[in-house]
Design a protein around this motif. Structure first.
Motif, short mmCIF file in Angstrom:
data_model
loop_
_atom_site.label_atom_id
_atom_site.label_comp_id
_atom_site.label_asym_id
_atom_site.label_seq_id
_atom_site.Cartn_x
_atom_site.Cartn_y
_atom_site.Cartn_z
N VAL A 1 44.93 54.57 46.89
CA VAL A 1 44.81 53.56 46.03
C VAL A 1 43.44 53.18 45.52
N VAL A 2 42.38 53.37 46.18
CA VAL A 2 41.13 53.25 45.83
C VAL A 2 40.92 54.06 44.64
N GLY A 3 41.35 55.20 44.55
CA GLY A 3 41.14 56.48 43.67
C GLY A 3 41.75 55.85 42.45
N LEU A 4 43.09 55.42 42.52
CA LEU A 4 43.84 54.99 41.44
C LEU A 4 43.19 53.48 40.71
N ASN A 5 42.80 52.76 41.56
CA ASN A 5 42.03 51.69 41.13
C ASN A 5 40.82 51.81 40.24
N GLY B 1 39.02 45.66 49.38
CA GLY B 1 39.99 44.59 49.61
C GLY B 1 41.23 44.81 48.75
N VAL B 2 41.17 45.12 47.42
CA VAL B 2 42.61 45.39 46.89
C VAL B 2 43.27 46.52 47.15
N SER B 3 42.39 47.54 47.83
CA SER B 3 43.27 48.89 48.10
C SER B 3 43.81 48.92 49.32
N LEU B 4 43.23 48.13 50.45
CA LEU B 4 43.78 48.38 51.68
C LEU B 4 45.18 47.69 51.90
N PRO B 5 46.08 48.56 52.78
CA PRO B 5 47.41 47.83 52.80
C PRO B 5 47.06 46.68 54.03
N ALA C 1 43.90 37.70 53.94
CA ALA C 1 42.96 37.21 52.68
C ALA C 1 42.39 38.38 51.99
N LEU C 2 42.15 39.48 52.57
CA LEU C 2 41.22 40.72 52.03
C LEU C 2 41.40 40.90 50.74
N LEU C 3 42.96 41.35 50.56
CA LEU C 3 43.28 41.29 49.16
C LEU C 3 42.91 40.57 48.08
N GLN C 4 43.30 39.17 48.41
CA GLN C 4 42.86 38.06 47.53
C GLN C 4 41.25 37.99 47.30
N VAL C 5 40.63 38.28 48.25
CA VAL C 5 39.13 38.38 48.25
C VAL C 5 38.67 39.06 47.29
N LEU D 1 40.70 40.37 44.72
CA LEU D 1 41.11 39.98 43.24
C LEU D 1 40.03 39.17 42.81
N LEU D 2 39.84 37.89 43.66
CA LEU D 2 39.02 36.50 43.25
C LEU D 2 37.48 37.09 43.16
N ALA D 3 37.00 37.99 43.96
CA ALA D 3 35.54 38.45 43.71
C ALA D 3 35.30 39.10 42.42
N ARG D 4 36.35 39.87 41.87
CA ARG D 4 36.33 40.47 40.71
C ARG D 4 36.20 39.67 39.43
N ILE D 5 37.43 38.42 39.61
CA ILE D 5 37.37 37.82 38.59
C ILE D 5 36.25 36.73 38.31
N THR D 6 35.89 36.35 39.47
CA THR D 6 34.52 35.45 39.65
C THR D 6 33.46 36.25 39.02
N ARG D 7 33.33 37.36 39.28
CA ARG D 7 32.09 38.10 38.88
C ARG D 7 32.17 38.19 37.11
N SER D 8 33.44 38.88 36.85
CA SER D 8 33.29 38.75 35.42
C SER D 8 33.15 37.47 34.47
N THR D 9 33.94 36.37 35.06
CA THR D 9 33.75 35.16 34.60
C THR D 9 32.50 34.45 34.27
#
Lengths: 317, 298
Positions: B275-279, A139-143, A189-193, A195-203
């Motif tokens: 980007v996946v690689g860098l992340n 999600g955070v990596s796809l343009p 939404a995908l990028l934010q999903v 970001l949010l999933a990672r923050i939610t998991r660690s919290t």
């Protein structure tokens, strides 16, 4: 509380002033004569003079600055060269379109992102956790603009389920609105999903380690209640603070995503302003976006302080 | 003359030995995500460096007879609307994407450290610098980069500058935050008491101990920069065609999505892979170097 709100308001004033300086200064970055860029290579000297006069470029610097700020105070952000109407009006017209997509996208983000993050945390170390985090990573990596194009190829060109673009207001046709906004909302939404999933998991992992969770479990509450009532509420606190960040990413994304789906929103307005070098529109649009984000962050901070008194006291120190 | 000030504090020594001492490296090599990221990103770097060995096709050679050829032995990734080899265009595009990403990282390292250290160490600059970063960060990142690139005029240089302006405040904040913590530690107080100069305290005692969060941040900045550069060149604000960049290949392929979807598909995959690689690299570095950091960036 009143004191905290006041101090936050006062803090945002210098930032707002700096934001307006940056918006104003943007046009000064243009190398050479902006009039030539705007008029294009075929413009006659008379047309160029006309452009300069319209934008006040023939005036000395301090006069330009004075005019800019005098306009701001009156709520006049300049006039779009392309549309020939005031920037404020052109932007406000398009707010409902962009806002409806933003809200749709936000709902998707919260639903998928929170679920993903919580499920991952509850199944820490299992394949479910790993699958969720791989999904978040993708999600955070796809343009997002590329994802939009791929959705068009798949869902519009091959399957013919959804139109390739455009916009139908929900007031006139709810089904049409869903059909036109689903792909843009998903791409955004995908990028934010992620970001949010990672923050939610660690919290969530952090919260699950707390004493009150152990207490809740120890007194025999069903696990569902422990998670839904005791843990979830506390997970929400840091999540609320990233809403400003999420909105900011959303606006950035909408410039290119709205252009891909030809949605007549603020994003595509700014996108076309950039392509046609409509500087007043770019300046005004940037200023409006930044000012509304500042407002949003202010509201988020105040809500945060309201729910978590520690923030108020920290700020006073 | 050797004074006690010259003996580096323990933390500094540990950091200086980062690449020589084994534990950190071993921990990184045992970190699965880091390894996968290293391999993915390494492959992209290799592809960019050895672009000419991977394919002998000229990315600029137009051959109208071969237009819209689907992937085949001769053209492993097909050809575009002008019959140019997609493989050649993508590996050459990788060069520019990585070069711009790297330039943004270097500019961030230099200016992020200078501004962050100034704000964190010399407290009289702090307020001004932090309000300035607040103002720059009030704009959505990519939108501001788009506006700056539009004002400066489209080129890969302006794309790199625009992206640096956007990300430097974020890096400066991270450096400032660690400087604020380290400057209060005993060994810094000791150095101060010994009469070490500000420059010496900063360069020998404080900054070496602020490296971990900085390196993690720079890895993520690399990822954002590659992604945002693609957005800029997709909008026509990066390098101008015929120079291939992943963003402008996607933009050109957009018109031919019905008949030749591979033109758009592959550069996007290359971008995502990078980007996946860098992340993953960033996640691994964060876990090993600085476990307290959380995932919160825009």
């Amino acid at each position: 509380m009143g004191r905290y709100i006041l101090s936050r308001l006062l803090q945002s004033i210098p930032v707002l002033i700096l934001v307006s300086v940056i918006s104003f200064g943007l046009m000064k970055l243009v190398p050479g004569d902006p009039a030539i860029l705007i008029g294009g290579p075929t413009a006659t000297p008379a047309e160029l003079d006309n452009i300069r006069q319209n934008l006040g470029l023939d005036q000395p610097f301090h006069v330009q600055m004075w005019r800019y700020y005098a306009g701001l105070v009156r709520g006049d952000l300049g006039t779009s060269l392309l549309l020939g109407k005031p920037v404020l009006e052109a932007t406000l017209e398009r707010v409902p379109v962009s806002l409806s997509i933003a809200v749709y996208s936000m709902v998707l983000t919260l639903l998928i992102g929170l679920t993903c993050g919580i499920i991952a945390a509850l199944n820490r170390g299992t394949w479910i956790d790993q699958a969720s985090m791989v999904f978040a990573l993708i999600g955070v990596s796809l343009p997002n603009f590329w994802l939009g194009l791929m959705l068009i190829v798949l869902l519009s060109v091959h399957l013919g389920w959804l139109p390739t673009g455009g916009y139908v207001p929900w007031q006139t046709d709810v089904v049409g609105w869903f059909k036109t906004t689903t792909m843009p909302a998903v791409s955004l939404a995908l990028l934010q999903v992620g970001l949010l999933a990672r923050i939610t998991r660690s919290t969530m992992l952090e919260v699950l380690r707390q004493d009150y969770i152990r207490t809740a479990r120890a007194k025999g509450l069903p696990e569902f209640i422990v998670i839904a009532k005791h843990a979830f509420r506390n997970v929400m606190i840091p999540v609320v603070t990233v809403i400003g960040v999420i909105f900011s990413v959303l606006i950035s994304g909408s410039v290119v995503v709205e252009s891909v789906f030809s949605v007549p929103g603020i994003g595509s307005l700014l996108g076309s302003a950039v392509l046609r070098r409509d500087y007043p529109m770019i300046q005004g649009g940037l200023l409006l976006v930044a000012a509304s984000l500042l407002m949003l962050n202010l509201i988020v901070d105040v809500l945060y302080a309201y729910f978590d008194p520690r923030v108020r006291y920290d700020n006073r120190r | 003359m050797t004074t006690a000030v010259d003996a580096p504090p323990i933390e500094t020594r540990r950091w200086r030995g980062f690449f020589r001492r084994r534990p950190v490296l071993m921990r990184l090599l045992r970190h699965k995500a880091f390894l996968i990221g290293f391999i993915l990103f390494g492959l992209v770097v290799l592809a960019a460096v050895f672009a000419d060995l991977i394919t002998t096709a000229d990315p600029a050679r137009i051959s109208i007879r071969n237009r819209f050829k689907p992937p085949s032995l001769e053209h492993p990734l097909g050809t575009d609307n002008l019959g140019r080899s997609q493989l050649a265009r993508i590996v050459h595009g990788a060069r520019l994407s990585l070069a711009i990403g790297f330039a943004v990282v270097v500019l961030n390292a230099v200016f992020g450290v200078l501004l962050g250290a100034a704000a964190g160490y010399f407290r009289r600059f702090d307020n001004i610098l932090m309000r300035a970063t607040d103002a720059l960060m009030a704009f959505p990142a990519v939108l501001l980069a788009i506006a700056i690139a539009a004002a400066l005029g489209a080129s890969s240089l302006t794309a790199a500058i625009a992206l640096s302006v956007v990300y430097i405040p974020r890096t400066a904040r991270i450096v400032r935050a660690s400087v604020l913590v380290v400057r209060e530690l005993e060994f810094v107080q000791a150095a101060k008491a010994m009469g070490a100069s500000h420059v010496r305290i900063l360069s020998k005692h404080i900054l070496p101990n602020c490296m971990a969060p900085l390196i993690v941040q720079l890895t993520f900045i690399f990822a954002y920069a590659v992604l945002s550069e693609a957005v800029l060149s997709f909008l026509g604000l990066g390098a101008a065609p015929p120079t291939p960049t992943w963003g402008n290949i996607i933009a050109e392929g957009r018109q031919y999505m019905r008949e030749a979807a591979w033109i758009t598909l592959v550069p996007g995959l290359a971008l995502a892979l990078t980007v996946v690689g860098l992340n993953l690299l960033g996640d691994g570095l964060r876990d090993v170097l600085d476990p307290r950091l959380k995932v919160m960036q825009d």
